[in-house]
Design an enzyme around this catalytic site. Structure first.
Site, PDB file in Angstrom:
ATOM      1  CG  HIS A 262      45.045  34.341  90.142  1.00 20.30           C
ATOM      2  ND1 HIS A 262      45.409  34.549  91.447  1.00 20.30           N
ATOM      3  CD2 HIS A 262      44.584  33.063  90.090  1.00 20.30           C
ATOM      4  CE1 HIS A 262      45.179  33.461  92.156  1.00 20.30           C
ATOM      5  NE2 HIS A 262      44.675  32.549  91.365  1.00 20.30           N
TER       6      HIS A 262
ATOM      7  N   GLY B 230      48.206  32.180  85.399  1.00 18.59           N
ATOM      8  CA  GLY B 230      48.778  30.969  84.858  1.00 18.59           C
ATOM      9  C   GLY B 230      47.792  30.187  84.017  1.00 18.59           C
ATOM     10  CG  ASP B 231      49.330  27.099  81.598  1.00 20.16           C
ATOM     11  OD1 ASP B 231      49.360  28.145  80.923  1.00 20.16           O
ATOM     12  OD2 ASP B 231      50.261  26.273  81.607  1.00 20.16           O
TER      13      ASP B 231
ATOM     14  CG  ASN C 242      40.785  25.114  83.030  1.00 18.81           C
ATOM     15  OD1 ASN C 242      39.893  25.110  83.879  1.00 18.81           O
ATOM     16  ND2 ASN C 242      40.936  24.145  82.165  1.00 18.81           N
ATOM     17  CD  GLU C 243      38.677  31.010  88.254  1.00 17.83           C
ATOM     18  OE1 GLU C 243      37.962  31.927  88.750  1.00 17.83           O
ATOM     19  OE2 GLU C 243      39.752  30.654  88.760  1.00 17.83           O
TER      20      GLU C 243
ATOM     21  CB  SER D 181      53.631  27.571  88.607  1.00 16.85           C
ATOM     22  OG  SER D 181      53.035  28.141  89.760  1.00 16.85           O
TER      23      SER D 181
END
Length: 640
Positions: free
Chosen positions: A205, A265-266, A270-271, A364
């Site tokens: 990402h 990130g988290d 998740n995606e 983040s």
């Protein structure tokens, strides 16, 4: 002892004096120094599949000096020759003491490289407490030419045992064949580390966190290259890109990878996770709010009056009738597509070994990485992946039954690996989307705005009460009417955690156990926030997390209900959450329950949104359940 090493079991020896390999009888220069003196050798051929017990020899360790290097079935160790002259020195940050050995296990070595012919440095003078590392005559020449090979691993410090730092140990020898033979044997030992990945699918990402995802991957990709791990890298170009790739990828191609890695990130993790699970996983859904509503009696309002004289809601807790058989049938057998069949398709990815997931932090908060490795460090996470560390994570299956009060019932499923939050948590994530240009600082800014607004929401929450997850009732403090004095023993989740490995549900049993008798409770009122944690969710803003003793794979959701209270009380709760050793759950306006499933219904005019691992999720009717050990992860848990 001369420059000689011995393979004791196979009796294959090299002699630096004669510069050739000897099989069977030793050359004259070695007979006086053999470690197997008096033992008759055979001239049989070498069987590479045979287990090597011990292999040792003299080498020159870069910046250290002459060492006796030993290889056994577990790893490498070395000891400075004439150790009395090496007291107090350091070997690449690792202390060397008299009569002690420095060692590194094969499980901690990620690569061995041949460095050809070049310079090997002697130890520097001035190291140590009061002694020089070697005698003065050894310091006359600072460098010398040798054949070299480098062992790549990592090291930790007592102060930061979870932070893994790269370490390289370069050994030199005058004989090329000696170095090559050691190289062959060390690489053979690394190949036997079967849990290590060889092919990985990597999603990056580029705008995650401080827009550093691509830069972080460029940094750690060098470690993967050195470890000879093949990576197919996909840099996402839009929101949902990784989801679409994971949802459409064929299972045959998926099985060609040993793992799926997310650099972000988290929310990005998740995606990727949802893209994989939603098109492949079939498990029974949790009951909807309407399924269990008729069988559960109301507990009444869960709001706590401002005065401290009100009876405690926890003290009045009622136990309600068991669910009817019809509701049990709905809970245990309804699946995503409405069928009652399991996953018996041999081509289905959940019928066999599942690919492991990995996460390299670039977000983040990076709560998942901190909870599973103990450090928010890309290099540490990369080493966990390369070395094939493995644990299982619980996941939360979240089902939205209705988006609005008047909408039709249409189950919509998502999965969360760390947290689901409503109210304060949902408002923060929703508002922060307007300030993405601020980077991670937007959460501090938006969090302050949401706190000052002090919005609460009417809702009804029902949760399954687990018999072996009783939470001690709160007792009122004489000093603080809204503060509890009860303390319970906390067992933190660590590497090789006994709690996570104690249940029969280990290693990915994805469905909740069918219980003949299930007890459900209901609470109703106004809430500032509703949270369900899968893990402790430690991060830099909450060093102990939401629930300090939540475990990675204990089979429970940790339900936290913050009832409507004054702004100063809520500020105190948030202050306890933000400090090390705080007690954020130790308030009378906080309900905490360990559960395997819960349902949620918004009953007020104003509604918030849900925050699922940092992603917005709108739901008027919602239910959730824990799936124990669903996610195989490249990690080993935080070290003590």
């Amino acid at each position: 002892m001369g420059n000689i090493f011995v393979w004791r079991k196979l009796r294959i020896r090299f002699c630096s004096v004669c510069c050739h390999r000897q099989t069977g009888n030793l050359c004259p220069s070695q007979r006086s120094s053999t470690m197997d003196e008096g033992h008759e050798d055979s001239g049989s051929n070498v069987d590479r599949d045979c287990e090597l017990s011990v292999m040792s020899g003299c080498f020159h360790l870069d910046h250290v000096g002459d060492v006796l290097l030993t290889r056994n079935q577990h790893g490498l160790s070395w000891k400075c020759l004439d150790s009395s002259d090496c007291e107090g020195t350091t070997c690449l940050g690792i202390g060397s003491w008299e009569n002690t050995e420095t060692e590194i296990r094969f499980s901690d070595i990620y690569a061995v490289e041949f460095d050809s012919y070049g310079l090997v440095h002697s130890p520097k003078s001035g190291l140590g407490h009061a002694k020089e590392c070697f005698r003065k005559q050894r310091l006359l020449t600072s460098t010398q030419q040798m054949y070299r090979f480098t062992v790549h691993g990592f090291q930790t410090s007592p102060k930061e045992p979870c932070l893994w730092k790269l370490a390289a140990f370069t050994f030199g020898h005058m004989d090329l064949e000696t170095c090559q033979s050691w190289m062959d044997q060390l690489n053979y030992s690394l190949i036997k580390e079967v849990e290590r990945p060889r092919n990985l699918l990597v999603f990056v990402h580029p705008r995650s966190g401080k827009a550093s995802g691509l830069k972080i991957w460029e940094t750690v990709s060098k470690i993967f290259i050195r470890a000879k791990v093949n990576t197919k890298v996909i840099v996402t170009e839009r929101a949902g890109h990784a989801f679409d790739v994971m949802a459409s990828i064929q299972n045959k191609e998926l099985r060609s990878y040993d793992g799926i890695i997310a650099v972000g990130g988290d929310g990005f993790f998740n995606e990727v996770l949802n893209g994989y699970l939603l098109s492949r996983l079939k498990v029974p859904l949790p009951p909807s709010p309407s399924d269990s509503l008729s069988t559960v009696q109301s507990r009444g309002s869960s709001s706590v009056p401002e005065s401290g004289d009100a009876l405690h809601e926890s003290d009045q807790k009622e136990h309600f009738p068991l669910l009817h058989d019809s509701v049990q049938e709905v809970m245990n057998f309804r699946t995503v597509n409405g069928s009652c069949q399991g996953t018996e398709d041999s081509d289905h990815p959940f019928s066999g070994e599942r690919p492991r997931f990995g996460l390299i932090p670039a977000g983040s908060t990076d709560a998942i990485v901190i909870c599973t490795t103990g450090a928010r460090d890309p290099v540490t996470s990369a080493l966990h992946i390369i070395l094939g560390r493995k644990l299982f994570l619980d996941a939360m299956q979240v089902v939205r039954w209705k988006t609005t009060p008047t909408s039709a019932i249409e189950p919509f499923i998502r999965y969360a690996a760390s947290f689901a939050g409503y109210g304060f948590y949902g408002d923060v994530i929703s508002e922060s989307e307007k300030y993405r240009w601020m980077g991670p600082k937007r959460y501090d800014y938006v969090g302050t705005k949401v706190f000052l607004k002090h919005r609460s929401y009417e809702a009804e929450v029902m949760f399954e009460e687990a018999e072996n997850a009783k939470v001690s009732p709160l007792t009122r403090s004489k000093t603080w009417p809204f503060r509890s004095t009860t303390r319970t023993e906390k067992i933190l989740c660590r590497a090789k955690c006994s709690v996570c490995s104690s249940s029969k549900a280990e290693d990915g049993n994805t469905t909740r156990a069918c219980q003949e008798k299930t007890r459900w409770c209901r609470t109703k009122g106004r809430f500032l926030s509703i949270g369900a944690a899968v893990m402790s969710n430690r991060n830099e803003r909450a060093p102990d997390g939401l629930v300090v003793d939540a475990h990675l794979s204990d089979g429970f959701l940790h339900l936290i209900l913050i009832k409507d209270c004054s702004r100063p009380k809520y500020l105190w709760h948030l202050t306890e959450l933000a400090k090390k050793g705080g007690e954020p759950l130790n308030f009378e306006f906080v309900e905490y329950h360990k559960t395997r499933a819960f349902t949620f219904t918004s009953i007020g005019e104003a509604e918030s949104v849900w925050n699922l691992d940092g992603e917005i999720f709108e739901a008027h009717h919602l239910s959730a359940q824990v799936l124990r050990g669903l996610i195989p992860l490249f990690a080993s848990g935080p070290e003590v």
